[in-house]
Design an enzyme around this catalytic site. Structure first.
Site, PDB file in Angstrom:
ATOM      1  CG  HIS A   1       3.862  -5.729  -1.108  1.00  0.00           C
ATOM      2  ND1 HIS A   1       3.844  -5.821  -2.483  1.00  0.00           N
ATOM      3  CD2 HIS A   1       4.652  -6.734  -0.669  1.00  0.00           C
ATOM      4  CE1 HIS A   1       4.595  -6.842  -2.857  1.00  0.00           C
ATOM      5  NE2 HIS A   1       5.099  -7.407  -1.782  1.00  0.00           N
TER       6      HIS A   1
ATOM      7  CB  SER B   1       4.084  -4.419   4.440  1.00  0.00           C
ATOM      8  OG  SER B   1       4.735  -5.617   4.798  1.00  0.00           O
TER       9      SER B   1
ATOM     10  CG  ASN C   1       1.834  -0.302  -2.406  1.00  0.00           C
ATOM     11  OD1 ASN C   1       0.781  -0.446  -3.052  1.00  0.00           O
ATOM     12  ND2 ASN C   1       2.800  -1.211  -2.432  1.00  0.00           N
TER      13      ASN C   1
ATOM     14  CB  ILE D   1       6.469   0.540 -11.716  1.00  0.00           C
ATOM     15  CG1 ILE D   1       6.555  -0.932 -11.313  1.00  0.00           C
ATOM     16  CG2 ILE D   1       7.592   1.353 -11.089  1.00  0.00           C
ATOM     17  CD1 ILE D   1       7.806  -1.634 -11.800  1.00  0.00           C
TER      18      ILE D   1
ATOM     19  CG  ASP E   1       6.338  -3.755  -3.680  1.00  0.00           C
ATOM     20  OD1 ASP E   1       5.390  -2.957  -3.677  1.00  0.00           O
ATOM     21  OD2 ASP E   1       6.375  -4.764  -4.413  1.00  0.00           O
TER      22      ASP E   1
ATOM     23  N   GLY F   1     -10.700  -4.270  -6.179  1.00  0.00           N
ATOM     24  CA  GLY F   1     -10.962  -3.181  -5.239  1.00  0.00           C
ATOM     25  C   GLY F   1     -11.513  -3.605  -3.890  1.00  0.00           C
TER      26      GLY F   1
HETATM   27  C1  GRF Z   1      -4.031  -6.960  -2.687  1.00  0.00           C
HETATM   28  O1  GRF Z   1      -3.538  -8.194  -2.282  1.00  0.00           O
HETATM   29  C2  GRF Z   1      -2.972  -5.906  -2.557  1.00  0.00           C
HETATM   30  O2  GRF Z   1      -2.167  -6.062  -1.426  1.00  0.00           O
HETATM   31  C3  GRF Z   1      -2.173  -6.161  -3.792  1.00  0.00           C
HETATM   32  O3  GRF Z   1      -3.131  -6.405  -4.791  1.00  0.00           O
HETATM   33  C4  GRF Z   1      -4.292  -6.936  -4.188  1.00  0.00           C
HETATM   34  C5  GRF Z   1      -5.438  -6.038  -4.533  1.00  0.00           C
HETATM   35  O4  GRF Z   1      -6.674  -6.557  -4.138  1.00  0.00           O
HETATM   36  N1  GRF Z   1      -1.252  -5.088  -4.060  1.00  0.00           N
HETATM   37  P1  GRF Z   1      -7.978  -5.683  -4.217  1.00  0.00           P
HETATM   38  O5  GRF Z   1      -8.063  -5.105  -5.627  1.00  0.00           O
HETATM   39  O6  GRF Z   1      -7.884  -4.603  -3.180  1.00  0.00           O
HETATM   40  O7  GRF Z   1      -9.098  -6.628  -3.948  1.00  0.00           O
END
Ligand code: GRF
Length: 224
Positions: free
Chosen positions: A109, A136, A107, A92, A145, A14
């Protein structure tokens, strides 16, 4: 004044959620976090908010995926969220849930989409010999994605980079990009129609850059 309401879906530590919380606390994002929703009751993300804002359920304790997503959708609807942000949510999402919140689900990514969808994006960028990498933010559609892009932040891949070094530099960019996009969203300046992103009512054919977003909203840690 009623503040726009943000809900976050997260499965892990998080840190992106924390970036949203910090932006709110520092007055860079005029919004209220109304809940953190997780498929993992042990997720670190849940611990970043008070208990009354936590919702979690193990998908395996439901009869099927639809039943789990119905419960998740009901909880999201009950939170009154205007915007729903997937920030490290590792499942998903099904079509019915996405349709219910169409056009207001985002989202983040860790790649320069459309390059490197799915998992292990940093290793994939290195394996492909990419000279640039980044992150992104896009609208969520059922295809993984693949929703219309809103904004990207990029950085050069350096000699000697490993998936871990890249991941940590990209993560620092994620923490700037996500609140910056949310700032546009909660100001009512961001929308999606027929697979196209609109900013201030104008279609975007290329994603916004972190630089352009931060010119509108300087980040305290950004170098002048
Ligand atoms: C991040 O790199 C996000 O882009 C990806 O998962 C990771 C989550 O990190 N989808 P966090 O839980 O926000 O520290």
């Amino acid at each position: 004044m009623t503040l726009p309401r943000i809900a976050v879906l997260a499965s892990g530590r998080g840190s992106n959620l924390q970036a949203i919380l910090d932006a709110i606390a520092q007055g860079r994002l005029d919004a209220r976090l109304v809940g953190v929703f997780s498929d993992r009751p042990q997720a670190g993300a849940l611990m970043r908010v008070p208990p009354e804002l936590r919702w979690s359920a193990r998908p395996s304790s439901f009869e099927n995926r639809q039943a789990y997503e119905q419960a998740l959708g009901a909880a999201l609807a009950a939170s009154g969220a205007d915007w729903i942000v997937c920030a490290g949510y590792m499942r998903i999402l099904g079509e019915a849930l996405i349709a219910r919140f169409a056009g207001r689900m985002l989202n983040i990514h860790p790649s320069l989409l459309p390059r490197h969808r799915g998992l292990h994006t940093h290793a994939a960028a290195l394996a492909a010999g990419d000279t640039e990498h980044g992150c992104s933010v896009h609208f969520v559609i059922p295809e993984l994605d693949a929703g219309s892009l809103i904004a990207q932040a990029r950085l050069p891949v350096e000699a000697g980079d490993t998936p871990e070094t890249l991941a940590s530099r990209v993560l620092a960019l994620e923490h700037r990009l996500l609140p910056a996009v949310l700032r546009l969203a909660v100001a009512g300046r961001l929308s999606e129609r027929d697979g196209t992103t609109y900013v201030d009512g104008q279609p975007r054919f290329t994603p916004l850059t972190l630089d352009s977003l931060e010119r509108r909203m300087p980040h305290p840690e950004a170098t002048p």
